[in-house]
Structure formats: structure tokens, C-alpha cells
Design a protein around this motif. Structure first.
Motif, PDB file in Angstrom:
ATOM      1  N   THR A 193      34.441  17.787 -42.938  1.00 25.27           N
ATOM      2  CA  THR A 193      33.413  18.205 -41.996  1.00 25.27           C
ATOM      3  C   THR A 193      33.527  19.697 -41.742  1.00 25.27           C
ATOM      4  O   THR A 193      34.599  20.286 -41.877  1.00 25.27           O
ATOM      5  N   SER A 196      29.618  21.437 -36.078  1.00 27.35           N
ATOM      6  CA  SER A 196      28.230  21.032 -35.829  1.00 27.35           C
ATOM      7  C   SER A 196      27.223  21.815 -36.664  1.00 27.35           C
ATOM      8  O   SER A 196      26.107  21.351 -36.897  1.00 27.35           O
ATOM      9  N   GLY A 198      27.914  22.851 -39.828  1.00 26.23           N
ATOM     10  CA  GLY A 198      28.232  22.710 -41.245  1.00 26.23           C
ATOM     11  C   GLY A 198      28.974  23.940 -41.748  1.00 26.23           C
ATOM     12  O   GLY A 198      29.030  24.969 -41.084  1.00 26.23           O
ATOM     13  N   GLN A 225      31.537  13.259 -46.541  1.00 23.06           N
ATOM     14  CA  GLN A 225      31.488  14.722 -46.455  1.00 23.06           C
ATOM     15  C   GLN A 225      30.200  15.200 -45.814  1.00 23.06           C
ATOM     16  O   GLN A 225      29.104  14.769 -46.169  1.00 23.06           O
ATOM     17  N   GLN A 226      30.352  16.114 -44.850  1.00 21.22           N
ATOM     18  CA  GLN A 226      29.207  16.800 -44.269  1.00 21.22           C
ATOM     19  C   GLN A 226      28.789  17.913 -45.228  1.00 21.22           C
ATOM     20  O   GLN A 226      29.605  18.761 -45.607  1.00 21.22           O
ATOM     21  N   PHE A 251      24.808  15.953 -41.102  1.00 21.95           N
ATOM     22  CA  PHE A 251      25.446  15.848 -39.789  1.00 21.95           C
ATOM     23  C   PHE A 251      25.736  14.381 -39.506  1.00 21.95           C
ATOM     24  O   PHE A 251      24.966  13.503 -39.905  1.00 21.95           O
ATOM     25  N   PHE A 252      26.838  14.111 -38.842  1.00 16.58           N
ATOM     26  CA  PHE A 252      27.192  12.744 -38.472  1.00 16.58           C
ATOM     27  C   PHE A 252      27.195  12.635 -36.948  1.00 16.58           C
ATOM     28  O   PHE A 252      28.001  13.283 -36.276  1.00 16.58           O
ATOM     29  N   LEU A 255      30.633  11.143 -35.337  1.00 15.89           N
ATOM     30  CA  LEU A 255      31.810  11.777 -35.928  1.00 15.89           C
ATOM     31  C   LEU A 255      33.124  11.278 -35.334  1.00 15.89           C
ATOM     32  O   LEU A 255      34.087  11.062 -36.091  1.00 15.89           O
ATOM     33  N   SER A 267      38.668  20.174 -42.386  1.00 14.43           N
ATOM     34  CA  SER A 267      37.672  20.663 -41.442  1.00 14.43           C
ATOM     35  C   SER A 267      37.881  22.127 -41.103  1.00 14.43           C
ATOM     36  O   SER A 267      38.944  22.702 -41.345  1.00 14.43           O
TER      37      SER A 267
END
Length: 366
Positions: A193, A196, A198, A225-226, A251-252, A255, A267
Motif C-alpha cells: 500500500t 491514501s 497511493g 496491492q494498491q 484504494f482499499f 484497509l 508501505s
């Protein structure tokens, strides 16, 4: 019938600022108070606690350069925002204003000072952010996520309380999921990730690292994966070629649950991400955003790396070969992953929202 006191929560329009504001809002509502969010236009996309009728948009501007034109534009936008925010103070009559960082918090906190409304700021980073530094001498109380942030400034240390980072209900729910290290022959769940907004570097580096892993690991890998929309096709092409079990999305929204479901997280090291990794207790490889003036992400990642809960890799060293080597080593040592998870959890604070709510109520005198 008396109306419950109102607390205005001011936050920049990114998850790292909005999520702690939401967590505090939930706790204040539990205590019978009312809350509203003051922010910029970006937060209108936000779909958490704050519905559109609970959001007030105030003009603001991030410092984007030091040229006379850029400085003049920033000053004009912030001045306009202060006027709008001051009118909000007169109309809404809040008992306190709580800022969570980002330049959109500057107008409402300065307007609160002008209107005689108690101001509080919260900073989730290991170093105080620029907007909060600007506001720090104009508020009655400062809350930090980590100890020692303002120890070198006696004028500010005296009004500073360490509370931790307030966690949303979905994060607190994720903290109940125990870490189970991967079986040496079973699935290995990897989450990538970038915060927010990316992070393109993840799309540039991670697929190449996966290619360099032993082929036997490809069939074990369950990758989430984002990926920014503009990078989606090229990233997917690599994973399709390798026949990787992968889920890609820009986006998740869930998360925290995904953090809890994975064996390893790669991340950026924004304050919110680091706090959630600690609260949930998950091992990570952290790549701080380079070029930041105050190097906040580097310091944030240091909190977990010093606790042996994460590997901190500077972006200049974040190559496909380096990442493949680190992933391979961790996959081969499930006990090390378990120890990292436990170390991360030892850093986390789960009662931060309650502690911050206590400080707000005390400062507001309600």
C-alpha cells in the motif's frame, strides 16, 4: 432542553488527518457531544463518520513554493479562510476546535484564537508537521502520538500531552485478529500500500521484485496491492505473466482488515499507517516518502524499525533486487515475522481516542 456542546474537528483532506479526526468524533459522540468537520474540498469524497451535512469547507492553501506569487497566493487563501472560519465560529459557537494537521487546519484554529475559542492540535508524526508548528503557539493544548516530540521546546512541552493516535472503530476491530505466521508450505499473504494517495514507487519496484523471487514462491503468494489507475495495466501485465494470485485496486476502504489479514506489509510510513501497523501488530517493510522538509515519514518508520517491528528502506535503496532479497529472507523465517508482529503490537496504543477526548473536554471546560 439544552443543546449538547459542539466540538469542531479540523483536518486536511487526506486519510492520515481525517481518520484520527473520525476516531475522536466517534468517542465524543459516545460522550453526548456534537461534532462537525472543518476541512478542504478533498474531504467531500470522504465516506466515514462525517456526512456532507456535518462538513464545513473553508478555503486554504498549502505552501507550494517560495516565489512572491506563490507566497501571495497562499497568504490570500489563508486570509480568506480565516474570515470564513471566523464567521463559522460566530454562527456555530463551538466549545473547542481540534486540529489534526494539514494547512486546512490553519484558518479554523487561527479563527478560534481570534474568537476566544479554545484550540487544541494533535500531531500523529514523530516530528511536528509544518501546519501544526505554525499553530503550536496559538493553541491552549497540544496532543502528540509519540513521547518526546516537543521535549526540546520548553514553551510548548508544558502544554503537551502524549495520547497516541486515535483509532477508528474498524482499526480497533482489526486489533482483535491475532497474527498467525505463515506455514512454510502454505500461502504467503503480502499487502502493498502507498497511503491514501497511493505511491507510484510501489508500482515501479514491487512487480520487478516479485519477478526475482524463487518461482516456487509465486504459487504460494497471495498479493494485494494498491495501484494508481494510470499504472494498473503495466502492473497487472507482470503479475498475469507470473500467474500470481493478486488483487489490485487504487484504494482499499477496508484497509485495517486487510492489514490484519496479511503476513507482511510493504508501505509508505505516514503517521496513520505506522500507528495502525502498531495497533494491529503486523511486520512491515517501510519506504519513507523522500524529500519531505521535516523527514516525518523517515522518523515515523524509525519508531517501528527501532522496535525491531519493521525494516526501514530509503527510497534510493528500494530496488527490485533489495526488496526481493528482504521478502525471501522473511518468508524463510516465520518465527522472525511473528517476533516482528509482537514487537509492533508492543508499540501500539488502543486508548488514544479516549485520552484525547479527555484532554479536549478538560481544555474546553465542559
Amino acid at each position: 432542553m439544552t443543546t449538547a456542546p459542539l466540538i469542531l474537528l479540523a483536518a486536511g483532506g487526506t486519510g492520515g488527518h481525517l481518520f484520527p479526526a473520525e476516531a475522536l468524533g466517534v468517542e465524543l459522540i459516545k460522550r453526548g457531544l456534537r461534532v462537525r468537520l472543518v476541512t478542504d474540498a478533498r474531504a467531500l469524497r470522504y465516506s466515514g463518520l462525517f456526512s456532507k451535512d456535518m462538513i464545513d469547507v473553508v478555503p486554504s492553501e498549502t505552501m507550494r513554493g517560495r516565489s512572491p506569487v506563490a507566497l501571495a497566493r497562499t497568504a490570500w487563501m489563508l486570509a480568506s479562510g480565516i474570515v470564513v472560519a471566523f464567521n463559522l465560529m460566530r454562527r456555530l459557537k463551538p466549545s473547542a476546535v481540534v486540529g489534526f494537521g494539514g494547512y486546512p487546519t490553519v484558518p479554523p484554529l487561527l479563527a478560534a484564537r481570534l474568537a476566544g475559542v479554545p484550540g487544541i492540535i494533535h500531531d500523529a508524526n514523530a516530528v511536528l508537521g509544518r501546519a501544526n508548528r505554525l499553530l503550536s503557539r496559538h493553541v491552549r493544548a497540544i496532543a502528540t502520538s509519540l513521547p518526546g516530540v516537543l521535549d526540546r521546546d520548553p514553551a510548548l512541552a508544558g502544554k503537551t500531552t502524549t495520547v497516541g493516535t486515535p483509532m477508528r472503530p474498524m482499526v480497533l476491530e482489526a486489533t482483535t485478529v491475532a497474527y498467525t505466521p505463515p506455514d512454510t508450505m502454505g500461502p504467503f499473504r503480502l499487502l502493498v500500500t502507498g497511503g491514501s494517495q497511493g505511491a507510484r514507487v510501489m508500482s515501479d519496484i514491487v512487480p520487478g521484485a516479485i519477478e526475482r523471487l524463487e518461482p516456487a514462491l509465486w504459487s504460494r503468494l497471495v498479493l494485494t496491492q494498491q495501484v494508481r489507475q494510470e499504472d494498473m495495466a503495466r502492473v497487472r501485465a507482470v503479475y498475469d505473466k507470473l500467474k500470481i494470485n493478486v488483487e489490485l485496486a487504487p484504494f482499499f476502504t477496508d484497509l485495517p482488515a486487510r492489514l490484519a489479514a496479511n503476513h507482511l506489509v510493504i508501505s509508505r510510513s505516514g503517521a496513520g499507517t505506522v500507528a495502525e501497523l502498531a495497533a494491529i501488530g503486523r511486520p512491515s517493510i517501510l519506504v519513507p516518502l523522500p524529500g519531505a522538509i521535516d523527514q516525518d515519514q523517515f522518523a515515523n518508520a524509525g519508531v517501528l524499525s527501532q522496535a525491531n517491528a519493521a525494516l526501514r528502506i530509503a527510497q534510493t535503496d528500494f530496488t527490485p533486487d533489495r526488496l526481493a532479497s528482504e521478502i525471501s529472507a522473511l518468508v524463510a523465517e516465520p518465527t522472525r515475522l511473528a517476533a516482528m508482529a509482537q514487537a509492533a503490537r508492543s508499540v501500539g496504543r488502543l486508548d488514544a481516542a479516549e485520552r484525547l477526548a479527555d484532554l479536549v473536554i478538560k481544555t474546553a471546560g465542559i
